[in-house]
Design a protein around this motif. Structure first.
Motif, PDB file in Angstrom:
ATOM      1  N   SER A  65     -20.039  12.442   3.868  1.00  0.00           N
ATOM      2  CA  SER A  65     -18.812  13.248   4.153  1.00  0.00           C
ATOM      3  C   SER A  65     -17.662  12.568   3.928  1.00  0.00           C
ATOM      4  N   GLY A  73     -15.732  21.544   5.871  1.00  0.00           N
ATOM      5  CA  GLY A  73     -17.015  22.366   5.803  1.00  0.00           C
ATOM      6  C   GLY A  73     -18.388  21.429   5.992  1.00  0.00           C
ATOM      7  N   PRO A  75     -20.463  22.023   8.640  1.00  0.00           N
ATOM      8  CA  PRO A  75     -21.355  22.892   8.744  1.00  0.00           C
ATOM      9  C   PRO A  75     -22.474  23.576   7.586  1.00  0.00           C
ATOM     10  N   TYR A  76     -21.420  24.020   6.703  1.00  0.00           N
ATOM     11  CA  TYR A  76     -22.080  24.603   5.536  1.00  0.00           C
ATOM     12  C   TYR A  76     -22.723  23.483   4.831  1.00  0.00           C
ATOM     13  N   LEU A  77     -22.503  22.250   4.778  1.00  0.00           N
ATOM     14  CA  LEU A  77     -23.157  21.207   3.744  1.00  0.00           C
ATOM     15  C   LEU A  77     -24.537  20.898   4.561  1.00  0.00           C
ATOM     16  N   LEU A  79     -26.120  23.052   6.563  1.00  0.00           N
ATOM     17  CA  LEU A  79     -27.266  24.184   6.099  1.00  0.00           C
ATOM     18  C   LEU A  79     -27.630  24.196   4.763  1.00  0.00           C
ATOM     19  N   SER A  80     -26.921  23.719   3.834  1.00  0.00           N
ATOM     20  CA  SER A  80     -27.178  23.800   2.644  1.00  0.00           C
ATOM     21  C   SER A  80     -28.351  22.501   2.267  1.00  0.00           C
TER      22      SER A  80
END
Length: 100
Positions: A65, A73, A75-77, A79-80
């Protein structure tokens, strides 16, 4: 003969008498305990490996990060990354990549 009586008879040695009946019951108990110990050890090793892989992923997230200058973003990272790990493991096991 009801099912409960069958189980009771099997536990007592299958209707056999003498020293052999007690040995068979003892052998069944010991082999069951060994199988249970082996299964517990295998499950413990699996969970330990899973936890360590997740810990390695979480240790890398702050560095990633900072380098990407990502503040919104995250949380999206996360999740991916989790979805990629899941897809990679499914591909590995379904297509037998580890087998020779």
């Amino acid at each position: 003969m009801p099912e409960a009586e069958l189980w009771q008879k099997a536990a007592e040695g299958g209707g056999r008498t003498g020293a052999g009946a007690g040995f068979l019951v003892m052998l069944g108990n010991v082999s069951g305990q060994l199988l249970l110990a082996a299964a517990g050890l295998s499950c413990g090793i699996f969970v330990g490996c899973l936890v360590m892989s997740l810990a390695e992923t979480l240790k890398a997230l702050p560095v990633l990060s900072r380098r990407l200058r990502l503040a919104v973003g995250l949380p999206y990272l996360l999740l991916s990354i989790a979805a990629g790990k899941c897809a990679g493991s499914l591909y590995y096991f379904l297509y037998g990549i580890g087998r020779q």
